[in-house]
Design an enzyme around this catalytic site. Structure first.
Site, PDB file in Angstrom:
ATOM      1  CG  HIS A   1       0.804  -4.245  -3.472  1.00 30.98           C
ATOM      2  ND1 HIS A   1       0.294  -4.953  -4.537  1.00 30.98           N
ATOM      3  CD2 HIS A   1       2.073  -4.696  -3.276  1.00 30.98           C
ATOM      4  CE1 HIS A   1       1.211  -5.810  -4.959  1.00 30.98           C
ATOM      5  NE2 HIS A   1       2.297  -5.675  -4.220  1.00 30.98           N
TER       6      HIS A   1
ATOM      7  CG  ASP B   1       7.932  -3.805  -1.746  1.00 31.59           C
ATOM      8  OD1 ASP B   1       8.603  -4.838  -1.911  1.00 31.59           O
ATOM      9  OD2 ASP B   1       6.975  -3.495  -2.466  1.00 31.59           O
TER      10      ASP B   1
END
Length: 433
Positions: A309, A367
């Site tokens: 991330h 995600d």
């Protein structure tokens, strides 16, 4: 908004022959910031920060992120505690008002939101202007912007009552719009909201029930939907939130501001990441192809989606919650033998045990797990970003409302370094070589 940022010394700069001192401000937690508002006036210089990754664009009391430590707080509450224990509407109240609601406040808030879920009847005909195969996100951008035409009575941003009404309308009507965008894209009739259902269950009902038969979601599915909404409700000053604030700084109406945020979220580098992660799993196809894929990733020949991330240099705290939720859903729906999910689970196992991934902190992010979960719930990939927009609406509104009430807020006007031609003069067409 009561400004609570406090001075914490000064930072000294020497520019040419001039010494300049700028205040250093300290928030409640997080790094101190250098207040550069007077830098241009005192030095004639701007700062250069592409992407604003080192610039605090506002003062906020809503969400805090420490990417190095893997911390995400909503109004001071850890995200995992909220996702595990709260309803989405409790979190909405928290983000909007700064505190979790009392039982009486919650009952009143839930009643208000529930009774705002219906859309104006003429609004249903608005969808018919789109092609039958229009992407749901294209419909969302247009439909949310069009709310200002149907509910113009609540667009006066200087009226606190109007702001509150528009806030309630957006939170309440977003699931209805999202569900209708989905139904329109698959050619099914719209399903109206039901007042006896909770927020998450009502959305699932509008998406998956049909007039011919009733739909009753598994409790694990409702729980997963509630957690998904909470985990995506806000994430500090990301691209779409900054877009909402920038649009709002011009005093645009709230429906237009949220539509701008949805448009920004549509980008694959922002809200489309979970769809990209699922597409990667589909590209791999079967478990036996994973070793070759991982080898390609290590050789920089393949792109790994849903891992690591930009903000979290440690484990994404939302991913921990979503990992648990994903496995609960797979067990409840008896989907462990689904080929796509087998690929996801094996890739997850490798990423959590392979030194290549561990040393680079390429952990599965939110995600990755949300894409698997939404697929298991029955949503096609083109709906993933729509669900993200529905979740994030409350965060956008909270950030917008905070900006409106901030006395130091000004219309956004970023600066630039100009590298084009210097001044030159016009030459008539017949004299140009």
């Amino acid at each position: 908004m009561d400004n609570k940022v406090a001075p914490n010394g000064t930072a000294s700069f020497r520019i040419g022959e001039k010494d300049i001192e700028l205040p250093v401000l300290k928030g409640s937690i997080g790094p101190d910031v250098v207040d550069i508002r007077k830098l241009y006036g005192e030095s004639g210089l701007f700062t250069f920060d592409p992407g604003f990754t080192s610039t605090a664009s506002c003062e906020s009391q809503i969400t805090f992120i420490d990417g190095d430590k893997g911390i995400l707080l909503y109004r001071g509450y850890p995200i995992d505690e909220l996702a595990e224990n709260a309803t989405f509407l409790e979190v909405c109240h928290l983000l909007l008002n700064g505190e979790l609601p009392t039982a009486a406040e919650y009952a009143d808030f839930e009643h208000t939101i529930t009774r705002h879920t219906l859309l104006h009847d003429q609004f249903n005909r608005f969808f018919q202007g789109f092609r039958r195969d229009a992407p749901p996100m294209a419909i969302m951008v247009a439909a949310v912007g069009a709310l200002s035409a149907f509910y113009h009575d609540s667009t006066n941003i200087h009226d606190p009552q109007a702001r509150m009404i528009s806030t309630h309308r957006l939170i309440a009507k977003m699931p209805t719009i999202a569900a209708q965008a989905y139904k329109y894209s698959i050619g099914q009739p719209f399903v109206y909201p039901r007042n006896e259902l909770g927020y998450a269950e009502n959305f699932l009902h509008m998406c998956f029930s049909v007039p011919a038969e009733e739909y009753t979601p598994h409790p694990a599915v409702v729980k997963a939907m509630n957690r998904l909404l909470i985990l995506q409700a806000d994430h500090e000053q990301n691209a779409s939130t900054s877009t909402v604030r920038l649009a709002g700084s011009s005093e645009a109406n709230p429906f237009a501001c949220i539509a701008a945020g949805i448009a920004c979220l549509w980008g694959p580098l922002h809200g489309g990441a979970n769809e990209e992660a699922l597409n990667m799993l589909r590209e791999i196809g079967t478990v036996d192809k994973i070793p070759d894929f991982v080898k390609g990733v290590k050789n920089r020949e393949r792109k790994l989606m849903g891992f690591g991330h930009r903000v979290y240099k440690n484990y994404d705290p939302r991913a921990k919650v979503m990992q648990k939720t994903t496995h609960e859903v797979l067990d409840a729906l008896d989907m462990r033998n689904d080929p796509l999910l087998k690929v996801a689970l094996e890739l997850e196992r490798i990423a959590l045990s392979d030194e290549y991934f561990i040393s680079r902190k390429l952990y599965p992010n939110v995600d990755f797990y949300s894409g698997i979960t939404m697929n298991a719930l029955g949503f096609p990939p083109e709906m993933f970003t729509v669900l993200f927009a529905m979740s994030r609406t409350v965060g956008w509104i909270a950030q917008w409302a905070e900006m409106i009430s901030d006395p130091s807020q000004k219309i956004g006007r970023p600066r630039q370094i100009y590298t084009g031609p210097t001044e030159r003069h016009f030459t008539p067409l017949d004299k140009r070589g």
